[in-house]
Design an enzyme around this catalytic site. Structure first.
Site, PDB file in Angstrom:
ATOM      1  N   ASP A 142      -1.098  -4.151  -5.778  1.00 57.79           N
ATOM      2  CA  ASP A 142      -0.341  -3.236  -6.634  1.00 57.79           C
ATOM      3  C   ASP A 142       1.120  -3.617  -6.388  1.00 57.79           C
ATOM      4  O   ASP A 142       1.785  -3.070  -5.517  1.00 57.79           O
ATOM      5  CB  ASP A 142      -0.639  -1.791  -6.185  1.00 57.79           C
ATOM      6  CG  ASP A 142      -0.010  -0.766  -7.101  1.00 57.79           C
ATOM      7  OD1 ASP A 142       0.060  -1.015  -8.315  1.00 57.79           O
ATOM      8  OD2 ASP A 142       0.413   0.296  -6.602  1.00 57.79           O
ATOM      9  N   CYS A 163       3.346  -1.147 -12.357  1.00 60.14           N
ATOM     10  CA  CYS A 163       3.726  -0.042 -13.251  1.00 60.14           C
ATOM     11  C   CYS A 163       4.898  -0.508 -14.107  1.00 60.14           C
ATOM     12  O   CYS A 163       5.866   0.200 -14.305  1.00 60.14           O
ATOM     13  CB  CYS A 163       4.036   1.230 -12.476  1.00 60.14           C
ATOM     14  SG  CYS A 163       5.315   1.040 -11.238  1.00 60.14           S
ATOM     15  N   PRO A 183       3.062   4.414  -0.836  1.00 59.77           N
ATOM     16  CA  PRO A 183       2.760   5.417   0.180  1.00 59.77           C
ATOM     17  C   PRO A 183       1.277   5.772   0.299  1.00 59.77           C
ATOM     18  O   PRO A 183       0.943   6.780   0.918  1.00 59.77           O
ATOM     19  CB  PRO A 183       3.548   6.626  -0.302  1.00 59.77           C
ATOM     20  CG  PRO A 183       3.490   6.517  -1.789  1.00 59.77           C
ATOM     21  CD  PRO A 183       3.520   5.042  -2.092  1.00 59.77           C
ATOM     22  N   ALA A 232       0.780  -1.238   0.000  1.00 55.71           N
ATOM     23  CA  ALA A 232       0.000   0.000   0.000  1.00 55.71           C
ATOM     24  C   ALA A 232       0.812   1.288   0.000  1.00 55.71           C
ATOM     25  O   ALA A 232       0.294   2.339  -0.389  1.00 55.71           O
ATOM     26  CB  ALA A 232      -0.928   0.010   1.219  1.00 55.71           C
TER      27      ALA A 232
HETATM   28  C1  LIG Z   1       4.018  -0.217  -6.398  1.00 58.86           C
HETATM   29  S1  LIG Z   1       4.438   0.108  -4.767  1.00 58.86           S
HETATM   30  C2  LIG Z   1       2.865   0.347  -4.052  1.00 58.86           C
HETATM   31  C3  LIG Z   1       2.268   1.703  -4.317  1.00 58.86           C
HETATM   32  C4  LIG Z   1       0.979   1.905  -3.577  1.00 58.86           C
HETATM   33  N1  LIG Z   1       0.016   0.895  -3.927  1.00 58.86           N
HETATM   34  C5  LIG Z   1       0.371   3.266  -3.866  1.00 58.86           C
HETATM   35  O1  LIG Z   1      -0.517   3.370  -4.673  1.00 58.86           O
HETATM   36  O2  LIG Z   1       0.817   4.248  -3.260  1.00 58.86           O
HETATM   37  C6  LIG Z   1       4.875  -1.494  -4.257  1.00 58.86           C
HETATM   38  C7  LIG Z   1       4.989  -1.655  -2.774  1.00 58.86           C
HETATM   39  O3  LIG Z   1       5.190  -3.037  -2.528  1.00 58.86           O
HETATM   40  C8  LIG Z   1       5.854  -3.131  -1.304  1.00 58.86           C
HETATM   41  N2  LIG Z   1       6.341  -4.517  -1.168  1.00 58.86           N
HETATM   42  C9  LIG Z   1       7.504  -5.050  -1.541  1.00 58.86           C
HETATM   43  N3  LIG Z   1       7.554  -6.348  -1.191  1.00 58.86           N
HETATM   44  C10 LIG Z   1       6.378  -6.639  -0.586  1.00 58.86           C
HETATM   45  C11 LIG Z   1       5.822  -7.804   0.016  1.00 58.86           C
HETATM   46  N4  LIG Z   1       6.485  -8.954   0.062  1.00 58.86           N
HETATM   47  N5  LIG Z   1       4.596  -7.721   0.548  1.00 58.86           N
HETATM   48  C12 LIG Z   1       3.907  -6.571   0.495  1.00 58.86           C
HETATM   49  N6  LIG Z   1       4.376  -5.446  -0.049  1.00 58.86           N
HETATM   50  C13 LIG Z   1       5.603  -5.478  -0.585  1.00 58.86           C
HETATM   51  C14 LIG Z   1       6.904  -2.050  -1.384  1.00 58.86           C
HETATM   52  O4  LIG Z   1       7.328  -1.663  -0.102  1.00 58.86           O
HETATM   53  C15 LIG Z   1       6.142  -0.951  -2.106  1.00 58.86           C
HETATM   54  O5  LIG Z   1       5.663  -0.012  -1.203  1.00 58.86           O
END
Ligand SMILES: C[S@@+](CC[C@H](N)C(=O)[O-])C[C@H]1O[C@@H](n2cnc3c(N)ncnc32)[C@H](O)[C@@H]1O
Length: 658
Positions: free
Chosen positions: A448, A505, A383, A381
């Site tokens: 996401d 993305c 930021p 989620a």
């Molecule tokens: C694309 S960004 C998310 C952006 C967010 N959905 C938004 O709209 O602001 C991907 C996120 O996945 C998180 N992430 C990485 N590995 C993960 C895991 N094993 N489980 C959950 N989240 C993870 C990262 O910390 C990052 O914040």
């Protein structure tokens, strides 16, 4: 409720072409200039000697405002708008039929107008590693309580809004057109001098004499103008190969030359250039690479928990912001053309009336379409652009679990949740592969996923060189684990939902269709359904000889050159039943545990038939041991490329594990 129904009525984002501006001017009773030929994109606008550029250099130069320099306007440049070419000119023959010319107002304009670097930094994006992703979407739907946005009477509101901005927009456009005309003329002159005689077979490939000459010049900086000309000529040949190729030369030779030139001109690694090139026709690939050199429009999402779009727009206009609605497909997005104040520090921003959020980032939330009083999980989620959008869509009812394991990024998530007043959100810090162990039985889940960011190269040009083969093995691996966890966390018998949206993305097949295909194979209890998004290209149903499920056409792809939005992928699943009991081996990182009515703890395992099928499928399969080998191989290759001894690390790690 139907976001879907509403969206169906709305068209795709309207490209902000000159024609569009002329229309706006007419509406406002301003004089309209004679239409000019749609300008092409390239930013190189003068004949000044272009700065040489080599692989990887783009990112470093991106902040430069030097006018003669090559494309790579950096990610951080405050954009310019849809549809209007900024300063860049291309050779006179249009190359990009579907290119949305970019950006009427670019970074320099905005900086001149007083926007600070800080502000631009705040325009984060939402891929892994991007810290300040502060984008998000909108809510639809008329709201009933007075404090909520009564989403405008669209047409009226938009007219007023555009009229209020029209003077600023027109002034900008006029200035832009003048600059473009001058630059066009210059560039046409240059390309006339440098291009091969028109109508003749372009000489793209070197012969022996050229090779000797090239050897002599090996250590000189590449002539970017010539490179660009050769790229465009090469594409012309590839478009009409039988007529335009040089005698005895193969398509593969032309393609190899094109890729080499793309790497030199735009600064990609060979590996990534080829991967991205393979997604498109040569001409479209060029459009894609070009679009990555220009920032996408700055968009803000009205937080309907605290403001209504019309009033917000008016307040910002009063502060010197020039903006207009992002398009009919969204009722909460506003596209910002220029601003004399930092958008991340206005009183409205601080009061949580809006969030800076890329337009494409609206789409997964719109596809998921969370309803009031539901239980929703946002698995990755931070930021929080999407979390807060979903909270607004749900009018702060029900519950949104906003999960992200990255504690540093979670600070931004918590900050956004507070600033935007999303009182139905709860933050957790699990590795989402743990779900549904900590919680399950959700009505809807958004994944996401962390990804390579190949859709947001304009924002982070370092992706051009820092993503390796290893990344495209490791990321899909974790994405596959996450998508199964997402599916298992949804209640198939939810009365209102039972949906999962997977988004990235990135534009690569490995991170998108291949992950979805994998989920379809491992979880026969889900199917793909319509995203109900108003625009987007269909996902691939086959790619380079591999077939995906025909329903993959229900997924949606977004490209910077097609819609002037970040590259994105959206797939929507519906969970149609409990996972078969046969799939009962415990999933890596997931405990299984007790089953209950609402928590579907479907373990990840295959029956023998499926296992065989999956192993034979280059994209859908997942074999732990095989994956390990690939990942290890990728790791060794990555070390070699860095000049390190891959074996030494192996030895060390073996030692330390003893
Ligand atoms: C694309 S960004 C998310 C952006 C967010 N959905 C938004 O709209 O602001 C991907 C996120 O996945 C998180 N992430 C990485 N590995 C993960 C895991 N094993 N489980 C959950 N989240 C993870 C990262 O910390 C990052 O914040």
């Amino acid at each position: 409720m139907g976001v879907g129904r509403r969206m169906k009525k709305q068209g795709p984002p309207q490209p902000l072409s000159e024609e569009h501006f002329a229309k706006l001017k007419r509406k406002a009773g301003l004089p309209v200039d004679a239409p000019t030929e749609a300008p092409e994109k390239k930013r190189r606008r003068t004949a000044k000697k272009p700065e040489p550029k080599s692989n990887g250099s783009a990112s470093k130069k991106s902040g430069s405002t030097s006018k003669g320099s090559k494309p790579a306007k950096g990610a951080k440049e405050l954009p310019t708008t849809n549809g209007r070419s900024s300063k860049s000119k291309a050779p006179k023959k249009p190359l990009l039929e579907e290119s949305d010319e970019e950006d009427e107002f670019d970074m320099e304009d905005l900086e001149a107008g007083g926007s600070s670097d800080d502000e631009v930094q705040k325009i984060g994006d939402d891929f892994l590693g991007s810290d300040s992703s502060v984008f998000d979407s909108d809510d639809e739907g008329g709201q009933t309580k007075a404090m909520w946005s009564e989403d405008e009477d669209e047409s009226d509101a938009e007219e007023k809004l555009t009229a209020a901005n029209i003077v600023g927009l027109s002034r900008k456009l006029d200035q832009q057109l003048e600059e473009e005309a001058a630059a066009n003329e210059e560039e046409m002159l240059q390309s006339a001098l440098q291009t091969n005689i028109s109508g003749d077979k372009p000489k793209v490939l070197a012969d022996e004499d050229d090779d000797l000459e090239a050897e002599k010049n090996e250590f000189l900086a590449p002539d970017l103008q010539l490179l660009r000309t050769r790229i465009t000529e090469n594409i012309r040949v590839l478009d009409d190969f039988s007529n335009l190729r040089q005698e005895g030369r193969s398509r593969a030779e032309y393609t190899a030359q094109l890729l080499k030139d793309v790497c030199a001109y735009y600064g990609y690694s060979e590996y990534l250039a080829e991967k991205l090139y393979n997604l498109f026709t040569p001409r479209e690939a060029f459009a894609f690479f070009e679009a990555n050199e220009t920032a996408r429009p700055v968009v803000i999402r009205t937080n309907t928990l605290r403001a209504n779009r019309r009033e917000l727009a008016q307040a910002l206009i009063n502060r010197g912001v020039t903006l207009e609605p992002v398009g009919k497909w969204s009722k909460v997005g506003l596209q910002v053309f220029e601003s004399s104040v930092p958008l991340g520090a206005t009183p409205e921003y601080l009061a949580g009336h809006y969030i800076l959020q890329a337009a494409s980032s609206f789409l997964p939330c719109m596809a998921l379409d969370p309803q009031e009083n539901e239980r929703v999980l946002d698995m990755a989620a931070a930021p929080g652009g999407k979390t807060t959008y979903m909270a607004a869509m749900m009018k702060n009812t029900g519950i949104v679990i906003a999960n992200d394991p990255n504690k540093a990024r979670s600070k931004g998530l918590i900050g956004n949740i507070h600033r935007l007043g999303a009182t139905n959100a709860i933050v957790s810090n699990y590795d989402a592969r743990e779900f549904p162990k900590p919680m399950g039985g959700f009505d809807r889940v958004l994944l996401d996923a962390p990804c390579s960011g190949t859709g947001v190269i304009a924002k982070d040009p370092s992706v051009k060189t820092n993503k390796t083969e290893l990344d495209f093995m490791q990321l899909p691996h974790i994405q596959k684990q996450l998508i199964l966890a997402a599916i298992d966390s949804v209640a198939h018998n939810s009365k209102t939902g039972g949906y999962i949206v997977y988004s990235t993305c990135s534009v690569t097949i490995e991170e998108n269709e291949a992950v979805v295909q994998y989920a379809l194979k491992r979880r026969p209890n889900v199917k793909l359904v319509e995203t109900n998004l108003a625009f987007g290209k269909e996902g691939f149903t086959s790619f380079r000889g591999k077939s995906f499920d025909p329903s993959m056409s229900l997924t949606r792809r977004y490209y910077p050159h097609s819609y002037n939005v970040d590259g994105f992928f959206v797939a929507k699943f519906q969970k149609i039943g409990p996972t078969p009991a046969k799939a009962n081996a415990p999933r890596e990182r997931s405990s299984g545990g007790d089953s209950s009515e609402v928590i579907d703890r479907t373990p990840i395992a295959l029956d023998d038939d499926e296992d065989d099928k999956a192993k034979n499928d280059d994209f859908g399969g997942w074999d732990e041991d095989e994956d390990e080998q690939y990942i290890e191989k990728g790791r060794r290759n990555a070390m070699r490329r860095r000049g390190l001894d891959p074996h030494s690390a192996g030895k060390k790690s073996k030692k330390s594990s003893k």
